[in-house]
Design a protein around this motif. Structure first.
Motif, PDB file in Angstrom:
ATOM      1  N   VAL A 201       5.213  -2.472 -11.143  1.00 10.70           N
ATOM      2  CA  VAL A 201       3.905  -1.920 -10.302  1.00 10.70           C
ATOM      3  C   VAL A 201       3.261  -0.805 -11.195  1.00 10.70           C
ATOM      4  CG1 VAL A 201       3.119  -0.661  -8.158  1.00 10.70           C
ATOM      5  CG2 VAL A 201       4.773  -2.351  -7.813  1.00 10.70           C
ATOM      6  N   SER A 202       3.912   0.103 -11.670  1.00  5.26           N
ATOM      7  CA  SER A 202       3.122   0.905 -12.355  1.00  5.26           C
ATOM      8  C   SER A 202       2.705   0.434 -13.805  1.00  5.26           C
ATOM      9  CB  SER A 202       4.441   1.930 -12.983  1.00  5.26           C
ATOM     10  OG  SER A 202       3.589   2.944 -13.761  1.00  5.26           O
ATOM     11  N   LEU A 203       3.376  -0.568 -14.403  1.00  2.00           N
ATOM     12  CA  LEU A 203       2.734  -1.398 -15.556  1.00  2.00           C
ATOM     13  C   LEU A 203       1.284  -1.867 -15.316  1.00  2.00           C
ATOM     14  CD1 LEU A 203       5.997  -2.329 -17.153  1.00  2.00           C
ATOM     15  CD2 LEU A 203       4.359  -0.534 -17.908  1.00  2.00           C
ATOM     16  N   ALA A 204       1.732  -2.787 -14.154  1.00  2.00           N
ATOM     17  CA  ALA A 204       0.622  -3.588 -13.509  1.00  2.00           C
ATOM     18  C   ALA A 204      -0.929  -2.546 -13.174  1.00  2.00           C
ATOM     19  CB  ALA A 204       0.846  -4.376 -12.554  1.00  2.00           C
TER      20      ALA A 204
ATOM     21  N   LEU B 167      -2.532  -9.120  -7.147  1.00  2.00           N
ATOM     22  CA  LEU B 167      -2.589 -10.598  -7.671  1.00  2.00           C
ATOM     23  C   LEU B 167      -2.071 -10.551  -9.224  1.00  2.00           C
ATOM     24  CD1 LEU B 167      -3.719 -13.390  -7.463  1.00  2.00           C
ATOM     25  CD2 LEU B 167      -6.145 -12.342  -8.292  1.00  2.00           C
ATOM     26  N   LEU B 168      -2.488  -9.257  -9.883  1.00  2.00           N
ATOM     27  CA  LEU B 168      -1.828  -9.513 -11.196  1.00  2.00           C
ATOM     28  C   LEU B 168      -0.289  -9.349 -11.314  1.00  2.00           C
ATOM     29  CD1 LEU B 168      -3.079  -9.057 -14.154  1.00  2.00           C
ATOM     30  CD2 LEU B 168      -2.680  -6.658 -13.666  1.00  2.00           C
ATOM     31  N   LEU B 169       0.312  -8.807 -10.442  1.00  2.00           N
ATOM     32  CA  LEU B 169       1.699  -8.740 -10.268  1.00  2.00           C
ATOM     33  C   LEU B 169       2.336 -10.075  -9.821  1.00  2.00           C
ATOM     34  CD1 LEU B 169       2.264  -5.531  -8.509  1.00  2.00           C
ATOM     35  CD2 LEU B 169       3.460  -6.001 -10.505  1.00  2.00           C
ATOM     36  N   SER B 170       1.477 -10.702  -9.015  1.00  2.00           N
ATOM     37  CA  SER B 170       1.987 -12.100  -8.520  1.00  2.00           C
ATOM     38  C   SER B 170       1.848 -13.290  -9.748  1.00  2.00           C
ATOM     39  CB  SER B 170       1.161 -12.541  -7.401  1.00  2.00           C
ATOM     40  OG  SER B 170       1.402 -13.983  -6.888  1.00  2.00           O
TER      41      SER B 170
ATOM     42  N   ILE C 132      -6.376  -0.763 -14.546  1.00  2.00           N
ATOM     43  CA  ILE C 132      -7.136   0.399 -14.535  1.00  2.00           C
ATOM     44  C   ILE C 132      -7.805   0.233 -15.940  1.00  2.00           C
ATOM     45  CG2 ILE C 132      -7.685   2.748 -14.346  1.00  2.00           C
ATOM     46  CD1 ILE C 132      -7.246   1.338 -11.702  1.00  2.00           C
ATOM     47  N   THR C 133      -6.855   0.159 -16.950  1.00  2.00           N
ATOM     48  CA  THR C 133      -7.340   0.213 -18.291  1.00  2.00           C
ATOM     49  C   THR C 133      -8.018  -0.958 -18.855  1.00  2.00           C
ATOM     50  OG1 THR C 133      -5.030   1.433 -19.073  1.00  2.00           O
ATOM     51  CG2 THR C 133      -6.484   0.331 -20.672  1.00  2.00           C
ATOM     52  N   SER C 134      -7.878  -2.123 -17.910  1.00  2.00           N
ATOM     53  CA  SER C 134      -8.797  -3.398 -18.399  1.00  2.00           C
ATOM     54  C   SER C 134     -10.185  -2.972 -17.889  1.00  2.00           C
ATOM     55  CB  SER C 134      -8.364  -4.499 -17.644  1.00  2.00           C
ATOM     56  OG  SER C 134      -8.682  -4.438 -16.151  1.00  2.00           O
TER      57      SER C 134
ATOM     58  N   ARG D 174       0.779  -1.108   0.078  1.00  2.00           N
ATOM     59  CA  ARG D 174       0.059  -0.113  -0.084  1.00  2.00           C
ATOM     60  C   ARG D 174       0.873   1.432  -0.052  1.00  2.00           C
ATOM     61  NH1 ARG D 174      -5.339  -0.238   1.209  1.00  2.00           N
ATOM     62  NH2 ARG D 174      -5.081  -2.148   2.321  1.00  2.00           N
ATOM     63  N   LEU D 175       1.926   1.113   0.802  1.00  2.00           N
ATOM     64  CA  LEU D 175       2.976   2.440   0.927  1.00  2.00           C
ATOM     65  C   LEU D 175       3.524   2.571  -0.579  1.00  2.00           C
ATOM     66  CD1 LEU D 175       4.561   1.917   4.370  1.00  2.00           C
ATOM     67  CD2 LEU D 175       3.092   3.790   3.488  1.00  2.00           C
ATOM     68  N   GLU D 176       3.831   1.425  -1.258  1.00  2.00           N
ATOM     69  CA  GLU D 176       4.559   1.500  -2.533  1.00  2.00           C
ATOM     70  C   GLU D 176       3.602   2.196  -3.331  1.00  2.00           C
ATOM     71  OE1 GLU D 176       7.014  -1.120  -5.544  1.00  2.00           O
ATOM     72  OE2 GLU D 176       6.359  -2.031  -3.818  1.00  2.00           O
ATOM     73  N   LEU D 177       2.264   1.810  -3.388  1.00  2.00           N
ATOM     74  CA  LEU D 177       1.177   2.378  -4.551  1.00  2.00           C
ATOM     75  C   LEU D 177       1.118   3.682  -4.044  1.00  2.00           C
ATOM     76  CD1 LEU D 177      -1.396  -0.390  -4.600  1.00  2.00           C
ATOM     77  CD2 LEU D 177       0.146   0.467  -6.494  1.00  2.00           C
TER      78      LEU D 177
END
Length: 309
Positions: A217-220, A200-203, A225-227, A138-141
């Motif tokens: 993280v930025s790409l995921a 979950l997507l990153l995992s 969001i785009t999906s 959460r902090l990273e986001l």
């Protein structure tokens, strides 16, 4: 946000005039033989070095509240072995749904004040619920989507908060009292409200490609969001689309054949994109990426491929 130039023990000891802490989340179980298991730490670091962070929503279960371990008071060095053990453990859980190691903090606040401040931190983002802001992902986001001044103000008076990023890098967030703090933007709130599918997507992406890039993280986040813009009705469809875009490295929605399928699914909630896409012509996949498509596993909620670009 920045990567520290020194090792973690050296970075902590560089703030010799401050209290240094390790923040732990006992909701995440830890193997009893681990040196950072809570019971083992009670023996090696002494129980009186711990302070409970009394989350308002966990007052009925104090054993599940975060624990603040005092690594060193001002004018004293940290236990290098303890710091190294906790850092090693943290790097091995970066993509877990829950993480035990929530970071290493330096602050002028003594233990009781620091614990109370962490409780208040959990109510700063919203007034109607407790948000575990201290969780590393959460902090990273937050560091990615929040205005820098707002994040600095949110974390004051923590002068340095070290966390392991999703890609295993050690990054440092710095708190600073700001007079021009503002609310989270709409996009920042949207990202934080989608923290679980993004993780979950990153995992799953990491399972397919083994090594994530530093901007994963930025790409995921962008992919998830785009999906949502494709108006898909089912979580698995959104997840498949986002993961496909990440692994293939292209936006598959730009292909006319994919656009046609997406429109069909958007118009009919009973259809699943993951089913209708099985009938797409192979030439469409070749146009998107020569490696070919993802294939759905029999479980229906996980995806695999044998090669990643």
């Amino acid at each position: 946000m920045n990567a520290p130039d020194m090792s973690l023990p050296d970075s902590l000891n560089a703030r010799y005039d401050e209290y240094r802490y390790l923040l732990l989340d006992p909701i995440k179980p830890v193997a009893p033989w681990s040196p950072v298991n809570m019971d083992n730490l009670y023996q090696t670091a002494r129980r009186e070095s711990f302070s409970i962070v009394p989350r308002h929503d966990l007052v009925w279960s104090p054993e599940h509240c975060p624990q603040l371990l005092l690594l060193a008071p001002p004018q004293a060095p940290c236990d290098a072995m303890l710091v190294q053990n906790s850092e090693m453990y943290s790097r091995n859980e970066v993509l877990h749904e829950k993480r035990y190691i929530c970071g290493w903090l330096s602050s002028p606040l003594p233990p009781k004040e620091m614990a109370n401040w962490l409780v208040e931190l959990c109510t700063r983002l919203t007034t109607d619920s407790v948000v575990p802001v201290y969780e590393p992902f959460r902090l990273e986001l937050l560091s990615m989507v929040a205005e820098p001044a707002l994040l600095a103000s949110l974390l004051a008076p923590v002068n340095a908060w070290h966390i392991a990023s999703v890609t295993g890098r050690l990054i440092t967030l710095r708190g600073e009292q700001q007079s021009n703090g503002s609310r989270l933007s709409w996009r920042a709130e949207l990202v934080l409200n989608n923290i679980h599918p993004i993780r979950l997507l990153l995992s799953e992406w990491e399972k397919q490609c083994a090594v994530l890039s530093e901007n994963a993280v930025s790409l995921a986040t962008d992919a998830w969001i785009t999906s949502g813009e494709s108006k898909l009705h089912h979580f698995n469809d959104r997840f498949f689309l986002a993961l496909n875009n990440l692994i293939l490295g292209v936006d598959m929605t730009q292909h006319p054949a994919i656009q046609t399928l997406l429109q069909q699914v958007a118009d009919n909630p009973g259809l699943y994109f993951t089913q209708v896409i099985e009938n797409i012509d192979d030439s469409a996949w070749q146009a998107l990426h020569p490696a070919g498509p993802l294939t759905e596993r029999s479980s229906g909620d996980e995806y695999q491929r044998t090669d990643c670009p």
